[in-house]
Design an enzyme around this catalytic site. Sequence first.
Site, PDB file in Angstrom:
ATOM      1  N   GLU A  46      -8.739  10.668   4.270  1.00 34.14           N
ATOM      2  CA  GLU A  46      -7.546  10.834   3.436  1.00 34.14           C
ATOM      3  C   GLU A  46      -6.417  10.011   4.042  1.00 34.14           C
ATOM      4  O   GLU A  46      -6.601   9.245   4.973  1.00 34.14           O
ATOM      5  CB  GLU A  46      -7.168  12.327   3.371  1.00 34.14           C
ATOM      6  CG  GLU A  46      -6.954  12.951   4.736  1.00 34.14           C
ATOM      7  CD  GLU A  46      -6.760  14.462   4.690  1.00 34.14           C
ATOM      8  OE1 GLU A  46      -6.415  14.989   3.633  1.00 34.14           O
ATOM      9  OE2 GLU A  46      -6.951  15.103   5.739  1.00 34.14           O
ATOM     10  N   ASP A  89       2.785  14.610   7.628  1.00 34.19           N
ATOM     11  CA  ASP A  89       2.316  13.475   6.833  1.00 34.19           C
ATOM     12  C   ASP A  89       3.328  12.333   6.792  1.00 34.19           C
ATOM     13  O   ASP A  89       3.693  11.849   5.719  1.00 34.19           O
ATOM     14  CB  ASP A  89       1.992  13.916   5.395  1.00 34.19           C
ATOM     15  CG  ASP A  89       1.113  15.139   5.326  1.00 34.19           C
ATOM     16  OD1 ASP A  89       0.241  15.271   6.200  1.00 34.19           O
ATOM     17  OD2 ASP A  89       1.299  15.959   4.417  1.00 34.19           O
TER      18      ASP A  89
END
Length: 543
Positions: free
Chosen positions: A196, A15
């Site tokens: 997301e 991420d």
Amino acid sequence: MTRIANPVLPGFNPDPSILRVGDDFYIATSTFEWFPGVQIHHSRDLVHWRLASRPLVRAAQLDMRGDPDGCGVWAPDLSYADGRFWLIYTDVKRYGTTTVNGAKGVSLRDFPNFVVTCETIDGEWSDAVHLNSSGFDPALFHDDDGRSWMLNMLWDHRPGRGRFAGIQAQELDGAAMRLIGEPHLIFRGTDLGFTEGPHLYKRDGFYHLLVAEGGTGWNHAVVMARSRSLLGPYEVHPDRAVLTAAGSTDAPLTRTGHGDLVELADGTPWLAYLCGRPVPGRARCIRGRETAIQPMRWDADGWLRTLEGDARPMPTPSAPDLPPCPWPNAGWDGKFDSATLPPEFQWLRSPEPDRLFSLTARPDALRLHGRETIGSLFEQSLVARRVEHARFTATTTLDFTPRSFQQAAGLVLYYNSTKFHYLAISTDAGGRELQLMTASPEREECVTLETLCPLPEGVIDLRAEVDGDALRFAWRSAGAGAWTHVGGTLDATILSDEVTVPGLPNFTGTFVGMACQDASGAGMPADFLSFRYEGSAESGAVD
């Protein structure tokens, strides 16, 4: 020509949020249940990276005791505005599904989002301020009009509503550290689903929204959309995905997605994104989700694309034309002769490390205080480092004399409470013994315990040898020549996202390290005199 060998941040580093401030580049990555929270790496040439900071170091910023496996710190976002760094992150407190009428599921989850700030990347960051809890993967966008906005995905727990409800934006009052006005749903995503990981940029009069879609497995993708207004509506990129490895489970870089853009001083765009490297023939990524980078281009139509226009990841892109900046090799010699923990290591969940370990209780040793059972979600003594290589050995020297079968200490390869291989010293009425404990979703008995052999008195060396999908443990009296292998050949690939108990999050990667338990509550300590990790080099600059 210098090339970058992806991933630039090997081992569990997912991420990525990438940022340039002047000549310095920073990447912040998720740490999930591992403490301290968030890793921030630093580079000046996009080739050489060093760990610069783990900013969430105290309970006023992060306390994950009780957080389930795979929860904790998700998708931090790093930005710079008003003379300081801003870090926003989720501390996931619950990840669960309740069955309704035997079919539809209600997934009640808790996603508190926090922000901290600091004037320097490696300074003392502020206490955390809670902003909202409406969904995970928060990010900050600082517009050129002086206003700042918080983005996050919106979670919808109601049956039949899709759960991933889109991307929400709300204005942030940075002086008061609170959200103001009403939240706006600005983008519902595409049919890839699982929208997301939002990041927002402004270029040529457009707001460009970058999101992750397709789930964080084999169909993961980086998707873009743009709008003349921050609040939308957003037009989806004509190619939809600007980066994906969908359809491949054996490429050098798979599972690519969840990206973030940075521009060099000359305006060249680079994309940082997560990826996985599966064990050949097994479609399992022991090292978890890692971080890669590659150059991109803005086309004449104003859309971002890969250099080849194929939306595919680049294992070895050409390095940018920046002055080479290798960092001094500050390699650790494996000895615990400092009062601080070597930077390779982290522990699980607790902001009170003094209850778990000490580097001063015994000179030249890491003392682990026996705490809760391995796999505890609250307080366990497990200090470990990331596995970064497909082939490696890990060796530790251990001084431990348990007095009860409830006490154990040893060498562990750990993914989470349901997936680990643990070679430990314990005891029964006949003296010390070597035990092998394995947790695996693929076994009929999820957790097994096997007594391997009796042990002599004195200090013991323990060793783990991993070659691809094969793990072998060994032991010897400290420094006493040949190793004795025990426990047979074990499957290392159970330590991966792809092997799972249904319904549990699997987003991290394998760690190898030292552990100590005392289920009696007496706190029996174990002293680790050294730890060495040696792997086959697989990343770095390629000339």
